[in-house]
Design a protein around this motif. Structure first.
Motif, PDB file in Angstrom:
ATOM      1  N   ALA A   1     -25.203  39.183  -6.596  1.00  0.00           N
ATOM      2  CA  ALA A   1     -25.651  39.095  -5.205  1.00  0.00           C
ATOM      3  C   ALA A   1     -24.475  38.876  -4.270  1.00  0.00           C
ATOM      4  CB  ALA A   1     -26.678  37.968  -5.065  1.00  0.00           C
ATOM      5  N   ALA A   2     -23.530  38.006  -4.665  1.00  0.00           N
ATOM      6  CA  ALA A   2     -22.372  37.736  -3.817  1.00  0.00           C
ATOM      7  C   ALA A   2     -21.503  38.980  -3.662  1.00  0.00           C
ATOM      8  CB  ALA A   2     -21.566  36.579  -4.425  1.00  0.00           C
ATOM      9  N   ILE A   3     -21.294  39.712  -4.771  1.00  0.00           N
ATOM     10  CA  ILE A   3     -20.474  40.931  -4.706  1.00  0.00           C
ATOM     11  C   ILE A   3     -21.134  41.954  -3.787  1.00  0.00           C
ATOM     12  CG2 ILE A   3     -19.668  42.899  -6.044  1.00  0.00           C
ATOM     13  CD1 ILE A   3     -19.257  40.947  -8.396  1.00  0.00           C
ATOM     14  N   ALA A   4     -22.450  42.142  -3.932  1.00  0.00           N
ATOM     15  CA  ALA A   4     -23.151  43.127  -3.111  1.00  0.00           C
ATOM     16  C   ALA A   4     -23.053  42.763  -1.635  1.00  0.00           C
ATOM     17  CB  ALA A   4     -24.614  43.221  -3.542  1.00  0.00           C
ATOM     18  N   ARG A   5     -23.287  41.490  -1.301  1.00  0.00           N
ATOM     19  CA  ARG A   5     -23.192  41.088   0.106  1.00  0.00           C
ATOM     20  C   ARG A   5     -21.772  41.263   0.640  1.00  0.00           C
ATOM     21  NH1 ARG A   5     -26.964  36.998  -1.528  1.00  0.00           N
ATOM     22  NH2 ARG A   5     -25.234  35.565  -1.989  1.00  0.00           N
ATOM     23  N   ALA A   6     -20.781  40.966  -0.198  1.00  0.00           N
ATOM     24  CA  ALA A   6     -19.382  41.113   0.244  1.00  0.00           C
ATOM     25  C   ALA A   6     -19.047  42.574   0.528  1.00  0.00           C
ATOM     26  CB  ALA A   6     -18.447  40.547  -0.826  1.00  0.00           C
ATOM     27  N   ILE A   7     -19.471  43.464  -0.373  1.00  0.00           N
ATOM     28  CA  ILE A   7     -19.170  44.896  -0.163  1.00  0.00           C
ATOM     29  C   ILE A   7     -19.873  45.397   1.094  1.00  0.00           C
ATOM     30  CG2 ILE A   7     -19.508  47.196  -1.113  1.00  0.00           C
ATOM     31  CD1 ILE A   7     -19.135  46.016  -3.888  1.00  0.00           C
ATOM     32  N   ILE A   8     -21.136  44.981   1.283  1.00  0.00           N
ATOM     33  CA  ILE A   8     -21.864  45.404   2.487  1.00  0.00           C
ATOM     34  C   ILE A   8     -21.159  44.889   3.727  1.00  0.00           C
ATOM     35  CG2 ILE A   8     -24.022  45.134   3.754  1.00  0.00           C
ATOM     36  CD1 ILE A   8     -25.458  45.064   1.031  1.00  0.00           C
ATOM     37  N   SER A   9     -20.670  43.664   3.691  1.00  0.00           N
ATOM     38  CA  SER A   9     -19.976  43.084   4.847  1.00  0.00           C
ATOM     39  C   SER A   9     -18.688  43.839   5.142  1.00  0.00           C
ATOM     40  CB  SER A   9     -19.687  41.599   4.582  1.00  0.00           C
ATOM     41  OG  SER A   9     -18.962  41.029   5.663  1.00  0.00           O
ATOM     42  N   VAL A  10     -17.921  44.187   4.091  1.00  0.00           N
ATOM     43  CA  VAL A  10     -16.677  44.957   4.288  1.00  0.00           C
ATOM     44  C   VAL A  10     -16.981  46.315   4.910  1.00  0.00           C
ATOM     45  CG1 VAL A  10     -14.792  46.104   3.093  1.00  0.00           C
ATOM     46  CG2 VAL A  10     -15.395  43.760   2.480  1.00  0.00           C
ATOM     47  N   CYS A  11     -17.994  46.978   4.404  1.00  0.00           N
ATOM     48  CA  CYS A  11     -18.348  48.307   4.933  1.00  0.00           C
ATOM     49  C   CYS A  11     -18.753  48.199   6.396  1.00  0.00           C
ATOM     50  CB  CYS A  11     -19.478  48.921   4.106  1.00  0.00           C
ATOM     51  SG  CYS A  11     -18.987  49.369   2.427  1.00  0.00           S
ATOM     52  N   HIS A  12     -19.539  47.180   6.749  1.00  0.00           N
ATOM     53  CA  HIS A  12     -19.919  47.011   8.151  1.00  0.00           C
ATOM     54  C   HIS A  12     -18.689  46.738   9.012  1.00  0.00           C
ATOM     55  CE1 HIS A  12     -24.355  45.923   7.077  1.00  0.00           C
ATOM     56  NE2 HIS A  12     -24.157  47.230   7.184  1.00  0.00           N
ATOM     57  N   SER A  13     -17.741  45.957   8.481  1.00  0.00           N
ATOM     58  CA  SER A  13     -16.526  45.653   9.243  1.00  0.00           C
ATOM     59  C   SER A  13     -15.715  46.911   9.489  1.00  0.00           C
ATOM     60  CB  SER A  13     -15.686  44.626   8.477  1.00  0.00           C
ATOM     61  OG  SER A  13     -16.406  43.421   8.292  1.00  0.00           O
ATOM     62  N   LEU A  14     -15.750  47.859   8.548  1.00  0.00           N
ATOM     63  CA  LEU A  14     -15.013  49.115   8.711  1.00  0.00           C
ATOM     64  C   LEU A  14     -15.788  50.139   9.533  1.00  0.00           C
ATOM     65  CD1 LEU A  14     -13.588  49.517   5.086  1.00  0.00           C
ATOM     66  CD2 LEU A  14     -12.340  48.841   7.152  1.00  0.00           C
ATOM     67  N   GLY A  15     -16.983  49.784   9.975  1.00  0.00           N
ATOM     68  CA  GLY A  15     -17.770  50.684  10.826  1.00  0.00           C
ATOM     69  C   GLY A  15     -18.587  51.704  10.069  1.00  0.00           C
ATOM     70  N   PHE A  16     -18.832  51.491   8.775  1.00  0.00           N
ATOM     71  CA  PHE A  16     -19.594  52.436   7.971  1.00  0.00           C
ATOM     72  C   PHE A  16     -21.074  52.045   7.957  1.00  0.00           C
ATOM     73  CE2 PHE A  16     -15.532  52.752   5.282  1.00  0.00           C
ATOM     74  CZ  PHE A  16     -15.014  53.719   6.132  1.00  0.00           C
ATOM     75  N   ASP A  17     -21.942  53.068   7.919  1.00  0.00           N
ATOM     76  CA  ASP A  17     -23.338  52.825   7.590  1.00  0.00           C
ATOM     77  C   ASP A  17     -23.432  52.546   6.097  1.00  0.00           C
ATOM     78  OD1 ASP A  17     -23.971  53.352  10.183  1.00  0.00           O
ATOM     79  OD2 ASP A  17     -24.478  55.460   9.827  1.00  0.00           O
ATOM     80  N   VAL A  18     -24.437  51.767   5.693  1.00  0.00           N
ATOM     81  CA  VAL A  18     -24.574  51.380   4.285  1.00  0.00           C
ATOM     82  C   VAL A  18     -25.972  51.746   3.806  1.00  0.00           C
ATOM     83  CG1 VAL A  18     -24.543  49.482   2.628  1.00  0.00           C
ATOM     84  CG2 VAL A  18     -22.927  49.497   4.538  1.00  0.00           C
ATOM     85  N   THR A  19     -26.026  52.390   2.643  1.00  0.00           N
ATOM     86  CA  THR A  19     -27.287  52.682   1.963  1.00  0.00           C
ATOM     87  C   THR A  19     -27.210  52.100   0.566  1.00  0.00           C
ATOM     88  OG1 THR A  19     -27.629  54.726   3.201  1.00  0.00           O
ATOM     89  CG2 THR A  19     -28.828  54.493   1.128  1.00  0.00           C
TER      90      THR A  19
END
Length: 854
Positions: free
Chosen positions: A766-784
Motif C-alpha cells: 500500500a505504501a509503495i502504491a501511494r508513493a508511486i501515485i504521488s510521484v506521478c501526480h507531482s510530475l503532472g501525469f494522469d494515473v490509472t
C-alpha cells in the motif's frame, strides 16, 4: 573467274537489274489488262452514278411522302384527343411538310417517268377531311368548356346557398334538401370528369343519367327550397339545368360528327396510302433495282476481266521468279559448300567466283575472311590454354560461394546441413556423439531497421567474427540466414560440454561489438541439443536445437536452454496455434472488447482500453495473453496491430455518432509497430479521415519498449507532435525506472496489477502504491490503476487522489456497442458501488449527466 575490276565484271548484271527486267515485263502485262478491264468498270461506275443522281433521290422523295402522310394522320388524331394550341400547331406544321414532300417528289421525278396528276388532288382532299375533323373537335372542346363552367356555377350556387342557410334558425328541412342536392352534384361532376378522361357514348349517357338524377332530387325537395331560399333561387337552378342539357346535346352531336368524319378520314388515309404505294413508292423502288442490276452486270464483267488478268500475271511472275532464282541459287550453293568446308577446319578452302555482281563480290569477301580465319586460328589456340587456367580458378571460387555465406564468410545453410549429416553418419557408425547449438541474435530486426541495412550487414560480420573466436577451431559454425547461426560439435559433444560451450558464446556477446564508428551491445539466445540423447538423425537433431532456442527466447532471451522432450510437443502446439492465428487474421476472426477506465473522483469514464480477443471456431474467446507472444515471434503482430488501430478508431467514430461527446480509446502498441516509421503518421491520418481529434487515441507502451533507444524516442516525439497521448503501461514490472518518467513524453502512467495485488493485506505494498501515485501526480501525469477486483483495493485507492480505476470490480470488458451506455451511467454505477461497500459518498462522486452531442 571474272574480276569485278575488269570490263566483264563491270558489265555483269546485278540481282536488282535482273529482277527489274523480269518485273518490268509483268508491269506491261498488267497495264494491258487494266486497260481492258477499265472499260467494263467505267460502265458500272456510270450506271451507279446515274442511280445515285436520279433514281435514289426519286425513291427517297417517294418515301418521304408516305412518312409525312403518317405524321399528318397522327397529328390529326392527337388533336382529336387533346384540342389545344400545341396540337393545332402540330397539325398545321404536319400539313405543310406533307405538301412540301409531294412537291419535292414531283421535282425529283426523272425524265420519262410516268406522271400521276391525281396525287396532289388526293392529298388535298385528304387534308380537307382532316380540317373538317379538327374543326369538329374544336367545336366539341368549346361545348365541353362551357359545360364545365355551367356545372361549376351550379355547384357553387348550391354550396353557397347551403352555407348561408346553415347559419339560420329553424331551417332543418332546408338543410336536408341542400345536403341531398350537394350529394347529387357529385355524381354529375364525376360523370363529366369521366367523359373528359375517356369520352365516348357511354360517358355521355352517364352524364344524361346524372343530370336526370339531379333534376329528380330538385323536384323532390322543390317545396322546401321554394320556402327557403325562395322561388327565385329554384328558378335559377332550373335555368342552370336547362343550360347543361342544351350543352350536353351539343356535345353528343359533335361526337357523332367526329365519328362520321373520322371514318371518312381513315378511309381517305388508306386510299391515299394505297395509291402512293402503287403509283409512287413501287415504281421508284423498281427504278432503283433496275439501275442496280445494270451496275451489277457491268461489275461482274469487270471482275471476270481482272480474274483472267490475275492468272496471266501469276504465271508470268512465276516464270520471272524461277529465272531469277536459278541465277542466284547456283552461286549461293557454291558459297554454302565453301562455308561448310571452312567450318570443318579446312582453312585453305576458297569459294569460286561468278554469277550476279553482288554474289561475285560476296565470294571475294569470303575468300578474304578465310585467309584471316586461318591467321586467327593460331592465335585462338594460344589463348585457349590461358582461358582454361582462368576457368579452373573461377570454378574454385564458385564452389566456395555455393557453400559459404557471401556476407560473413561462414559456411551457409546447405554446407551446414551437409556437414551435419556427415557428422551424424560417422557418429552412428562409430557410436560417437554430435552436438548442435542453434543461435539467434535477440531483437536483430529492430536493430537492423533502426541502424539501416548497411550497418546491419556490418553488425552481422562482427557477430560472425565474435562467434568464430568464441568456439575456436575445433567446432563448425555456419550462418543459416538472417540472424540465425548454428554451431556443430563432433568432439566434446557431451551435454554438459555443449552447455558450457553455449555459455561461453552467450558470455562472449556481453562485450560491445565495434560496428563502424560506434560500439553496439547485442545478445544471443542459444538452444542446445545432442545426439544420441535428444535425437536419432540429423533432421531430428536440428528440430530439437530449434525447440531449445525457442525456449530460450520465450524465457526472456540472452540465455541458454537445453532440449527436453516436452519442448518438441510445445513447439508443435505453437506451430499449430500460429497457423490457426494466421487463418483467424485472414478470416477476420479477431474481435475487440473495451474495458472502461473510471475516474474515482467524479465517476466519469475517462477512457476505454481496447483488448483484442480471438474468437475460435467453437465461439470461445482466446485472451491476448495466449496468442500475442506467438504473434510477436512469427511477425503477425504488425498485421494484428494495424487491425486494432483501424477497428478502435472506427469504434470511437461510432460512439461519437451515438452521442458520446469526447470518446477516448487506448490501444497497446508493440515494439515492431514503433519501429515502423509510418505507424504514427498512419494513426494520425486514420483519425483525420473519421474527423476525430488526435487526443481520441492513446498509445500504451510497456516499459521494455522504452529501452530500445533512439528509434523509440523518435517515434514518441513524432506522436507528441501530432497530438497523440502516450501512456506507460504495466509500470512496476520490467525495468521500472523513475528516471524514464522524467524524460519520456508521457501523459499517463498505468500501474500494473501486481503493485496492488496484495494492497489490502501488505502495508508495504500500500505504501509503495501511494508513493508511486504521488510521484506521478507531482510530475503532472494522469494515473490509472489496473486489476481492481476486490472491494478492499477500491476502498484504499479512494483516498489516493485523482486516479482512474480499471478492473472487473468496476466493469468487465464490453462489446463496442455497449460502451456509450456504460459511459452515460458510469458515475451512477460508481456511486452505487461505494454506497454498497459502506463508503461515505457525500461529495465524493458527482453524478455527471450524459450529454449527447448536438
Amino acid at each position: 573467274m571474272v574480276d569485278p575490276a575488269t570490263p566483264a565484271g563491270r558489265w555483269r548484271l546485278s540481282i536488282a537489274a535482273r529482277l527489274a527486267i523480269g518485273f518490268g515485263t509483268v508491269a506491261l502485262v498488267l497495264l494491258a489488262g487494266d486497260w481492258y478491264a477499265s472499260r467494263s468498270a467505267k460502265f458500272a461506275i456510270d450506271t451507279l452514278n446515274d442511280t445515285a443522281a436520279e433514281r435514289i433521290p426519286f425513291a427517297l422523295a417517294a418515301g418521304r411522302i408516305t412518312d409525312q402522310l403518317l405524321t399528318y394522320d397522327r397529328a390529326v388524331f392527337d388533336q382529336l384527343r387533346a384540342s389545344d394550341t400545341a396540337t393545332h400547331d402540330a397539325t398545321a406544321q404536319a400539313e405543310q411538310r406533307l405538301d412540301a414532300a409531294a412537291r419535292d417528289y414531283i421535282a425529283q421525278r426523272p425524265a420519262g417517268a410516268a406522271a400521276d396528276d391525281r396525287l396532289l388532288g388526293d392529298l388535298e382532299l385528304h387534308v380537307g377531311i382532316g380540317d373538317e375533323l379538327t374543326a369538329a373537335a374544336r367545336a366539341r372542346e368549346v361545348a365541353l368548356t362551357r359545360y364545365g363552367s355551367a356545372l361549376d356555377a351550379l355547384a357553387r350556387r348550391v354550396s353557397a346557398t347551403w352555407d348561408a342557410n346553415a347559419r339560420l334558425v329553424n331551417t332543418g328541412s332546408a338543410r336536408r334538401s341542400f345536403a341531398e342536392l350537394e350529394l347529387a352534384v357529385g355524381p354529375l361532376r364525376a360523370a363529366f370528369n369521366g367523359y373528359l378522361i375517356s369520352g365516348g357514348a357511354d360517358q355521355a349517357a352517364r352524364m344524361h343519367r346524372a343530370q336526370r338524377a339531379f333534376s329528380r332530387t330538385l323536384d323532390a325537395h322543390r317545396e322546401e327550397l321554394v320556402a327557403s331560399p325562395g322561388r327565385a333561387w329554384v328558378d335559377l337552378v332550373d335555368e342552370d339545368i336547362a343550360t347543361l342539357t342544351t350543352l350536353l346535346r351539343a356535345i353528343t352531336r359533335h361526337d357523332r360528327e367526329i365519328d362520321a368524319i373520322g371514318a371518312d378520314f381513315a378511309a381517305s388515309s388508306s386510299a391515299v396510302a394505297a395509291r402512293l404505294n402503287e403509283r409512287v413508292t413501287r415504281p421508284a423502288s423498281a427504278a432503283v433495282v433496275s439501275s442496280a442490276g445494270a451496275a451489277a452486270a457491268a461489275t461482274s464483267e469487270a471482275r471476270e476481266a481482272y480474274r483472267k488478268l490475275t492468272f496471266v500475271v501469276i504465271g508470268l511472275t512465276l516464270l520471272v521468279s524461277l529465272i531469277a532464282t536459278l541465277s542466284v541459287t547456283a552461286p549461293v550453293r557454291r558459297l554454302t559448300r565453301a562455308t561448310r568446308s571452312l567450318a570443318r577446319g579446312a582453312w585453305r578452302t576458297r569459294a569460286p567466283r561468278g554469277g550476279p555482281r553482288e554474289l561475285d563480290e560476296l565470294a571475294g569477301a569470303f575468300n578474304t575472311m578465310a585467309t584471316q580465319l586461318a591467321e586467327a586460328s593460331a592465335a585462338v589456340e594460344q589463348h585457349q590454354v590461358e582461358l582454361e587456367d582462368r576457368v579452373r580458378a573461377r570454378t574454385r571460387k564458385l564452389s566456395f560461394l555455393a557453400h559459404h555465406d557471401v556476407l560473413t564468410g561462414l559456411p551457409n545453410r546447405r554446407y551446414a546441413f551437409t556437414h551435419l549429416r556427415r557428422l551424424v553418419r560417422r557418429a552412428t557408425t562409430e557410436s560417437g556423439r554430435v552436438g548442435a547449438l542453434a543461435l539467434d541474435v535477440d531483437n536483430f530486426k529492430a536493430i537492423n531497421d533502426h541502424l539501416g541495412h548497411a550497418l546491419g550487414d556490418e553488425l552481422l560480420r562482427a557477430i560472425a567474427a565474435r562467434l568464430r573466436a568464441a568456439i575456436g577451431e575445433r567446432h563448425f559454425a555456419a550462418r543459416l540466414g538472417g540472424d540465425e547461426f548454428v554451431v556443430l560439435a563432433g568432439e566434446d559433444a557431451e551435454p554438459a560440454q555443449l552447455e558450457e560451450l553455449a555459455g561461453r558464446i552467450v558470455a562472449a556477446f556481453r562485450r560491445p561489438l565495434a560496428v563502424g564508428d560506434r560500439e553496439l551491445l547485442v545478445s544471443v539466445s542459444v538452444g542446445v541439443a545432442a545426439l544420441p540423447e535428444h535425437a536419432g538423425d540429423a533432421a531430428a537433431l536440428s528440430r530439437a536445437a530449434d525447440a531449445a532456442l525457442f525456449r530460450s527466447k520465450s524465457l526472456g532471451r540472452n540465455r541458454v536452454s537445453m532440449f527436453t522432450p516436452e519442448l518438441l510437443a510445445g513447439s508443435a502446439a505453437r506451430f499449430r496455434m500460429e497457423q490457426a492465428l494466421r487463418r483467424a487474421i485472414a478470416e477476420r476472426k479477431l474481435v475487440l472488447e473495451y474495458q472502461p477506465q473510471v475516474s474515482l473522483t467524479d465517476g466519469v469514464t475517462a477512457s476505454f482500453e481496447a483488448l483484442v480477443r480471438w474468437r475460435r471456431e467453437d465461439g470461445t474467446l482466446v485472451s491476448a495473453a495466449d496468442f500475442i507472444p506467438i504473434a510477436e515471434q512469427s511477425g503477425l503482430i504488425i498485421a494484428i496491430g494495424d487491425w486494432v488501430l483501424d477497428t478502435a478508431i472506427v469504434a470511437a467514430s461510432e460512439w461519437r455518432a451515438a452521442g458520446m461527446e469526447n470518446p477516448h480509446i487506448a490501444i497497446n502498441v508493440s515494439m515492431p509497430q514503433l519501429f515502423d516509421r509510418s505507424f504514427v503518421e498512419r494513426a494520425g491520418a486514420t483519425l483525420a479521415r473519421y474527423g476525430l481529434p488526435p487526443s481520441t487515441l492513446e498509445l500504451e507502451l510497456t516499459e521494455s519498449a522504452f529501452q530500445t533507444g533512439a528509434a523509440t524516442i523518435d517515434a514518441l516525439q513524432r506522436a507528441r507532435e501530432l497530438g497523440l497521448p502516450i501512456a506507460l503501461d504495466d509500470f512496476g514490472t520490467g525495468y521500472s525506472s523513475l528516471t524514464s518518467l522524467s524524460q519520456l513524453p508521457l501523459r499517463r502512467v498505468k500501474l500494473d496489477r501486481s503493485l496492488i495485488a496484495d494492497l489490502d493485506t501488505n502495508p508495504r505494498s500500500a505504501a509503495i502504491a501511494r508513493a508511486i501515485i504521488s510521484v506521478c501526480h507531482s510530475l503532472g501525469f494522469d494515473v490509472t490503476v489496473e486489476g481492481i477486483e476486490r472491494v478492499e483495493q477500491l476502498r484504499l485507492l479512494m483516498h489516493s487522489g485523482p486516479i482512474a480505476a480499471q478492473g472487473h470490480l468496476l466493469s468487465r470488458p464490453l462489446a463496442g456497442g455497449d460502451a456509450p451506455a456504460f459511459a452515460q451511467g458510469s458515475a451512477a454505477r460508481l456511486q452505487a458501488l461505494l454506497s454498497r461497500i459502506g463508503l461515505d459518498t457525500t461529495g465524493a462522486v458527482a453524478v455527471v449527466p450524459f450529454r449527447p452531442r448536438s
